[in-house]
Design a protein around this motif. Structure first.
Motif, PDB file in Angstrom:
ATOM      1  N   LEU A  79       0.827  -1.207   0.000  1.00 40.38           N
ATOM      2  CA  LEU A  79       0.000   0.000   0.000  1.00 40.38           C
ATOM      3  C   LEU A  79       0.861   1.257   0.000  1.00 40.38           C
ATOM      4  CD1 LEU A  79      -2.762  -1.064   2.546  1.00 40.38           C
ATOM      5  CD2 LEU A  79      -3.018  -0.811   0.073  1.00 40.38           C
ATOM      6  N   LYS A  80       1.936   1.212   0.766  1.00 37.47           N
ATOM      7  CA  LYS A  80       2.832   2.367   0.801  1.00 37.47           C
ATOM      8  C   LYS A  80       3.466   2.586  -0.558  1.00 37.47           C
ATOM      9  CE  LYS A  80       6.451   4.433   3.670  1.00 37.47           C
ATOM     10  NZ  LYS A  80       7.339   4.237   4.846  1.00 37.47           N
ATOM     11  N   TYR A  81       3.860   1.517  -1.222  1.00 34.09           N
ATOM     12  CA  TYR A  81       4.445   1.611  -2.558  1.00 34.09           C
ATOM     13  C   TYR A  81       3.465   2.253  -3.523  1.00 34.09           C
ATOM     14  CZ  TYR A  81       6.103   0.152  -7.161  1.00 34.09           C
ATOM     15  OH  TYR A  81       6.489   0.129  -8.482  1.00 34.09           O
ATOM     16  N   TYR A  82       2.214   1.876  -3.418  1.00 40.13           N
ATOM     17  CA  TYR A  82       1.211   2.408  -4.324  1.00 40.13           C
ATOM     18  C   TYR A  82       0.721   3.799  -3.928  1.00 40.13           C
ATOM     19  CZ  TYR A  82       0.694  -1.199  -7.793  1.00 40.13           C
ATOM     20  OH  TYR A  82       0.928  -2.028  -8.856  1.00 40.13           O
ATOM     21  N   GLY A  83       1.347   4.400  -2.953  1.00 35.20           N
ATOM     22  CA  GLY A  83       1.066   5.796  -2.673  1.00 35.20           C
ATOM     23  C   GLY A  83      -0.065   6.049  -1.707  1.00 35.20           C
ATOM     24  N   VAL A  84      -0.276   5.132  -0.757  1.00 33.47           N
ATOM     25  CA  VAL A  84      -1.298   5.433   0.245  1.00 33.47           C
ATOM     26  C   VAL A  84      -0.919   6.760   0.911  1.00 33.47           C
ATOM     27  CG1 VAL A  84      -0.178   4.127   2.112  1.00 33.47           C
ATOM     28  CG2 VAL A  84      -2.626   4.483   2.162  1.00 33.47           C
ATOM     29  N   PRO A  85      -1.843   7.692   1.036  1.00 34.11           N
ATOM     30  CA  PRO A  85      -1.497   9.038   1.504  1.00 34.11           C
ATOM     31  C   PRO A  85      -0.871   9.045   2.902  1.00 34.11           C
ATOM     32  CG  PRO A  85      -3.640   9.058   0.467  1.00 34.11           C
ATOM     33  CD  PRO A  85      -3.243   7.613   0.588  1.00 34.11           C
ATOM     34  N   GLN A  86      -0.017  10.020   3.117  1.00 32.59           N
ATOM     35  CA  GLN A  86       0.633  10.161   4.411  1.00 32.59           C
ATOM     36  C   GLN A  86      -0.386  10.358   5.517  1.00 32.59           C
ATOM     37  OE1 GLN A  86       3.959   9.723   4.864  1.00 32.59           O
ATOM     38  NE2 GLN A  86       3.468   9.735   7.068  1.00 32.59           N
ATOM     39  N   SER A  87      -1.505  10.999   5.190  1.00 34.11           N
ATOM     40  CA  SER A  87      -2.535  11.203   6.213  1.00 34.11           C
ATOM     41  C   SER A  87      -3.065   9.881   6.738  1.00 34.11           C
ATOM     42  CB  SER A  87      -3.688  12.033   5.640  1.00 34.11           C
ATOM     43  OG  SER A  87      -4.238  11.408   4.483  1.00 34.11           O
ATOM     44  N   VAL A  88      -3.132   8.844   5.883  1.00 37.69           N
ATOM     45  CA  VAL A  88      -3.559   7.514   6.332  1.00 37.69           C
ATOM     46  C   VAL A  88      -2.466   6.885   7.197  1.00 37.69           C
ATOM     47  CG1 VAL A  88      -4.225   5.197   5.594  1.00 37.69           C
ATOM     48  CG2 VAL A  88      -5.053   7.188   4.332  1.00 37.69           C
TER      49      VAL A  88
END
Length: 503
Positions: free
Chosen positions: A106-115
């Motif tokens: 998920l982090k690789y795919y750009g899950v927002p920093q707010s999440v």
């Protein structure tokens, strides 16, 4: 359904992380208190910022004091503890897909920093999978990749031959070393494991992000434990019937929905040699399949394999160029592009993804056992969904499964808080829109649904539709859900080449 076709997304996660198997064992030290998780490093190839641990759970929840198994868990701690509001459980689909590394996917795919600021992101290998008491059917070689989705059946005799193979697979599962585990590998039991993990983490509620089959797991959890559910995001949703014959037959419908996107891609890239007519490209599919049915290639690639690989490569836009190359090779007689081997974590049975998948599918529902039933379904779906229906309706090992389901399926209902958000592409080859609509109806006012005018399997983050992404992120971070169902238009900037979309 990350899919009923476990190998597709499992391969994707391995490729993204170059993961060679994170152990669920914790670092040495004092034993944790009962029902608590002791966090430590994930041995093997490092998983940056990810902690791993295990939790002991009952194998059979009807006998909670009996045999226990370990469930492997991972945690990506909230980046900003001051903003942390809880835990976000994740599931990578399948069934049969491991999940320890999924927070990093998920982090690789750009899950927002707010999440990432808001939650400890929790991954876990579902029971029977990976490092959580992995099951095996003793399958070897090609069977480890092909025992799940059946072959395209050209006639009744093909269904009968597939039935012989399915019965052999089921018999192997029932006589394998882990056969005693199989009756207890189900969606409902995995949901109960999730609630044990919740309690061990000391949380009164969990939020959740599940993709593909993970939408059914999330639906079952929030049905069984509605008051322990916070924000639940279900991405690329299965119908409320979950894992069963209707879901597998849905592949035929999904391919019909999705295929025009690939035909459009080919029409926009005439260098592949298929012209610019979408209708002519559809006709070309049947032409190539019939050619290979009549005379397979010297390398053994036949019409059944052609149809199956087309189905598989429709999952993600980033795979459309590879599919185009396969078509071109078939049409011109050239060598097929090489297929990378599916990587299995060290120490795991090679067939674990398939065995874990079959256990869930066959335990969640009581499948028809008559071969004639599947022959009728194939005949119907060959006409109704000619691209792939005669494969999707073909017989599975579940028709011959050695045990019966231990409990009735969980009925998804509208009882509970209004905390479910379904996000869905209009043209999904695996979990078609009709199933998402049925799930939305089953949840009633518990749910809202966001659809995006785009194709492929998986919506949030994967295709870069800002309308869908922003609404989903807002729901996860604030709990604010759209007041009504929302339809997001196609966006020119959305990714079609497989790069992570904008969060």
């Amino acid at each position: 359904m990350r899919k009923l076709l476990v190998g597709v997304l499992a391969t994707l996660m391995v490729a993204l992380l170059t993961w060679q198997g994170a152990s669920a064992q914790t670092a040495p030290g004092a034993a944790p208190p009962p029902d608590r998780i002791s966090w430590g490093e994930c041995p093997g190839t490092p998983l940056p910022k990810l902690e791993c641990g295990t939790l002991e759970v009952p194998l059979d929840y009807r006998n909670p004091d009996g045999r226990k198994i370990d469930v492997a868990i991972s945690r990506l701690a909230a980046a900003n503890p001051e903003k942390r509001r809880g835990v976000l459980f994740t599931n990578a689909g399948g069934p049969g897909a491991p999940g320890l590394s999924y927070p990093l996917v998920l982090k690789y795919y750009g899950v927002p920093q707010s999440v990432l600021d808001t939650y400890d992101v929790i991954g876990f290998d579902p029971r029977g999978v990976g490092y959580s008491a992995p099951v095996t059917c003793g399958l070897e070689g090609e069977a480890t990749a092909t025992a799940n989705v059946p072959d395209y059946a050209l006639n009744r005799a093909d269904v009968a031959r597939q039935a012989e193979h399915a019965a052999e697979v089921a018999e192997k599962c029932g006589s394998a070393a882990t056969a005693s585990l199989l009756p207890h590998i189900s969606t409902a039991n995995t949901a109960r494991d999730m609630d044990r993990i919740r309690a061990a983490l000391g949380e009164s509620k969990i939020s959740y992000l599940g993709i593909s089959y993970g939408t059914y797991l999330g639906s079952v959890y929030t049905t069984l434990f509605p008051r322990r559910s916070a924000q639940f995001v279900l991405d690329s949703a299965m119908s409320p019937e979950g894992s069963g014959p209707s879901a597998t037959r849905g592949f035929g419908e999904g391919v019909e929905d999705r295929f025009p996107d690939f035909a459009t891609y080919l029409s926009e890239h005439p260098e592949y040699g298929f012209g610019t007519s979408v209708q002519r490209i559809r006709e070309k599919y049947f032409e190539l399949a019939a050619r290979l049915d009549a005379k397979p290639r010297p390398d053994g690639f036949d019409g059944k394999k052609f149809r199956k690989v087309t189905f598989e490569k429709l999952y993600l836009d980033q795979w459309l160029p590879e599919l185009a190359e396969i078509w071109q090779a078939v049409d011109t007689g050239r060598a097929l592009p090489p297929t990378p081997p599916v990587q299995v974590p060290p120490g795991q049975p090679a067939d674990n993804p398939v065995a874990g998948q079959l256990a869930v599918l066959c335990n969640d529902r009581n499948w028809p056992e008559s071969v004639d039933t599947y022959q009728r379904n194939v005949r119907t779906d060959r006409v109704r969904h000619p691209l792939f229906g005669a494969a999707a309706a073909n017989i599975w090992p579940c028709a011959f499964w050695p045990t019966e389901p231990s409990e009735p399926p969980v009925r998804i209902s509208d009882r509970g808080p209004s905390n479910v958000l379904i996000v869905q592409n209009l043209r999904d080859p695996s979990t078609p829109l009709s199933g998402a609509r049925a799930l939305r109806a089953a949840f009633g006012e518990r749910a809202r649904m966001i659809t995006a005018d785009q194709g492929g399997h998986l919506a949030y983050l994967y295709l870069g539709n800002r309308c869908l992404n922003d609404a989903t992120t807002t729901f996860l971070v604030t709990g604010e859900r759209p007041r009504t169902d929302r339809a997001c238009a196609a966006e020119p900037g959305a990714s079609r080449d497989g790069r992570p979309g904008a969060p």
